[in-house]
Write a protein that holds these residues in place. Structure first.
Motif, PDB file in Angstrom:
ATOM      1  N   GLU A  95     -13.163   0.970 -14.435  1.00 36.44           N
ATOM      2  CA  GLU A  95     -12.862  -0.441 -14.178  1.00 36.44           C
ATOM      3  C   GLU A  95     -11.917  -1.014 -15.229  1.00 36.44           C
ATOM      4  O   GLU A  95     -11.085  -1.872 -14.918  1.00 36.44           O
ATOM      5  CB  GLU A  95     -14.161  -1.246 -14.140  1.00 36.44           C
ATOM      6  N   ALA A  96     -12.037  -0.586 -16.472  1.00 37.75           N
ATOM      7  CA  ALA A  96     -11.179  -1.096 -17.542  1.00 37.75           C
ATOM      8  C   ALA A  96      -9.969  -0.206 -17.789  1.00 37.75           C
ATOM      9  O   ALA A  96      -9.220  -0.433 -18.739  1.00 37.75           O
ATOM     10  CB  ALA A  96     -11.991  -1.238 -18.832  1.00 37.75           C
ATOM     11  N   GLU A  97      -9.764   0.797 -16.942  1.00 37.16           N
ATOM     12  CA  GLU A  97      -8.656   1.729 -17.125  1.00 37.16           C
ATOM     13  C   GLU A  97      -7.517   1.421 -16.158  1.00 37.16           C
ATOM     14  O   GLU A  97      -7.660   0.612 -15.243  1.00 37.16           O
ATOM     15  CB  GLU A  97      -9.143   3.169 -16.908  1.00 37.16           C
ATOM     16  N   SER A  98      -6.412   2.076 -16.381  1.00 40.91           N
ATOM     17  CA  SER A  98      -5.257   1.943 -15.488  1.00 40.91           C
ATOM     18  C   SER A  98      -4.764   3.343 -15.136  1.00 40.91           C
ATOM     19  O   SER A  98      -5.186   4.331 -15.740  1.00 40.91           O
ATOM     20  CB  SER A  98      -4.140   1.132 -16.141  1.00 40.91           C
ATOM     21  N   ILE A  99      -3.863   3.409 -14.179  1.00 43.48           N
ATOM     22  CA  ILE A  99      -3.293   4.681 -13.756  1.00 43.48           C
ATOM     23  C   ILE A  99      -1.788   4.499 -13.628  1.00 43.48           C
ATOM     24  O   ILE A  99      -1.310   3.402 -13.316  1.00 43.48           O
ATOM     25  CB  ILE A  99      -3.921   5.144 -12.430  1.00 43.48           C
ATOM     26  N   ALA A 100      -1.040   5.557 -13.871  1.00 42.36           N
ATOM     27  CA  ALA A 100       0.423   5.459 -13.856  1.00 42.36           C
ATOM     28  C   ALA A 100       0.934   5.211 -12.435  1.00 42.36           C
ATOM     29  O   ALA A 100       0.402   5.733 -11.461  1.00 42.36           O
ATOM     30  CB  ALA A 100       1.040   6.736 -14.423  1.00 42.36           C
ATOM     31  N   SER A 101       1.966   4.406 -12.345  1.00 39.70           N
ATOM     32  CA  SER A 101       2.605   4.136 -11.057  1.00 39.70           C
ATOM     33  C   SER A 101       3.429   5.339 -10.615  1.00 39.70           C
ATOM     34  O   SER A 101       4.007   6.052 -11.434  1.00 39.70           O
ATOM     35  CB  SER A 101       3.497   2.901 -11.164  1.00 39.70           C
ATOM     36  N   LEU A 102       3.490   5.541  -9.300  1.00 40.76           N
ATOM     37  CA  LEU A 102       4.305   6.622  -8.734  1.00 40.76           C
ATOM     38  C   LEU A 102       5.608   6.103  -8.148  1.00 40.76           C
ATOM     39  O   LEU A 102       6.262   6.798  -7.379  1.00 40.76           O
ATOM     40  CB  LEU A 102       3.519   7.364  -7.644  1.00 40.76           C
ATOM     41  N   ILE A 103       5.991   4.902  -8.519  1.00 41.17           N
ATOM     42  CA  ILE A 103       7.160   4.291  -7.892  1.00 41.17           C
ATOM     43  C   ILE A 103       8.455   5.036  -8.225  1.00 41.17           C
ATOM     44  O   ILE A 103       9.412   5.002  -7.444  1.00 41.17           O
ATOM     45  CB  ILE A 103       7.260   2.802  -8.300  1.00 41.17           C
ATOM     46  N   ASP A 104       8.506   5.727  -9.365  1.00 41.60           N
ATOM     47  CA  ASP A 104       9.700   6.503  -9.702  1.00 41.60           C
ATOM     48  C   ASP A 104       9.801   7.791  -8.887  1.00 41.60           C
ATOM     49  O   ASP A 104      10.884   8.382  -8.791  1.00 41.60           O
ATOM     50  CB  ASP A 104       9.705   6.841 -11.200  1.00 41.60           C
ATOM     51  N   ILE A 105       8.685   8.237  -8.321  1.00 44.15           N
ATOM     52  CA  ILE A 105       8.679   9.445  -7.504  1.00 44.15           C
ATOM     53  C   ILE A 105       8.732   9.098  -6.021  1.00 44.15           C
ATOM     54  O   ILE A 105       9.463   9.712  -5.246  1.00 44.15           O
ATOM     55  CB  ILE A 105       7.433  10.289  -7.823  1.00 44.15           C
ATOM     56  N   TYR A 106       7.948   8.107  -5.639  1.00 43.97           N
ATOM     57  CA  TYR A 106       7.930   7.627  -4.256  1.00 43.97           C
ATOM     58  C   TYR A 106       8.222   6.122  -4.265  1.00 43.97           C
ATOM     59  O   TYR A 106       7.368   5.326  -4.653  1.00 43.97           O
ATOM     60  CB  TYR A 106       6.559   7.868  -3.611  1.00 43.97           C
ATOM     61  N   ARG A 107       9.402   5.746  -3.835  1.00 43.11           N
ATOM     62  CA  ARG A 107       9.744   4.325  -3.816  1.00 43.11           C
ATOM     63  C   ARG A 107       8.828   3.541  -2.881  1.00 43.11           C
ATOM     64  O   ARG A 107       8.583   2.354  -3.070  1.00 43.11           O
ATOM     65  CB  ARG A 107      11.201   4.152  -3.372  1.00 43.11           C
ATOM     66  N   GLY A 108       8.314   4.225  -1.872  1.00 43.02           N
ATOM     67  CA  GLY A 108       7.431   3.554  -0.920  1.00 43.02           C
ATOM     68  C   GLY A 108       6.081   3.181  -1.494  1.00 43.02           C
ATOM     69  O   GLY A 108       5.302   2.478  -0.842  1.00 43.02           O
TER      70      GLY A 108
END
Length: 229
Positions: A95-108
């Motif tokens: 709940e207090a963690e985050s995860i990396a975005s995949l927007i650089d790999i998948y623009r969608g």
């Protein structure tokens, strides 16, 4: 198809090593569980490796497990047009963690990740526009968390005096009702309003039928005695 996905699961697990914690085949679908810290590495491999070529991101969603230490499963659905296969990728996030975005790999992934943040509260680091996308400005809470009240916290209405939309605390017009979900053939254990009248009517009808029966028997007995005399 099951054999193809089974081999693919083994290939992914072997290639990514410790980044993959396991995979499973359920109802003909491949689900790969990965470490959240390695999600970018996993996504890049699934997109670029010749045996995979999962070029399309279909959806990003989440599952809320309130009683678990890492509360959320962030779930990615990917499609490979080249080999005509799909894969589901899951990563556990606290709940207090985050995860990396995949927007650089998948623009969608842009709006999908914003939706997960809006509805579940999971933050995606590296996302260029981490704002709510479905709820209104100033909305409190995350509606798809299992501890979010079904009625919400506020209700929206148009105020004639202020000539604008305003927010008020939720006020229920009536209390929640308790419903009896027993089989309609068995009936309920309690008496509904009006049932007492039906009971009285049934007693009266029985009394009338008994009275008529007694009257008929008396007439018959009288007729028999007259015939004998």
């Amino acid at each position: 198809m099951d054999e193809t996905l089974q081999r693919m699961g083994e290939t992914i697990t072997k290639a990514l090593g410790a980044s993959v914690t396991g995979f499973a085949m359920v109802r003909g679908e491949l689900t790969v569980t990965v470490n959240a810290a390695d999600i970018v590495k996993v996504a890049r491999f699934l997109r670029d490796d010749p045996a995979c070529l999962f070029k399309c991101i279909i959806d990003v969603t989440a599952i809320d497990w309130p009683g678990r230490e890492k509360r959320f499963d962030v779930v990615y659905h990917l499609l490979s047009p080249r080999i005509n296969q799909r894969v589901r990728v899951k990563a556990e996030v606290g709940e207090a963690e985050s995860i990396a975005s995949l927007i650089d790999i998948y623009r969608g992934a842009d709006w999908f990740e914003r939706e997960v943040y809006d509805l579940y509260g999971v933050l995606f680091t590296g996302h260029p526009d981490m704002r709510r996308i479905l709820t209104d400005y100033g909305f409190e809470g995350h509606p798809l968390r299992k501890d979010f009240p079904l009625t919400g916290f506020v209700e929206v209405r148009y105020d004639d005096e202020q000539k604008r939309v305003v927010y008020d605390p939720v006020r229920l017009a009536q209390e929640f009702r308790n419903f009896d979900f027993l089989s309609p053939w068995e009936g309920t254990d309690y008496i509904l309003p009006g049932d007492e009248k039906a009971g009285q009517a049934a007693v009266k009808s029985e009394a009338k039928s008994e009275g008529k029966g007694e009257g008929k028997s008396e007439i018959k007995s009288e007729a028999k005695s007259e015939a004998k005399s």
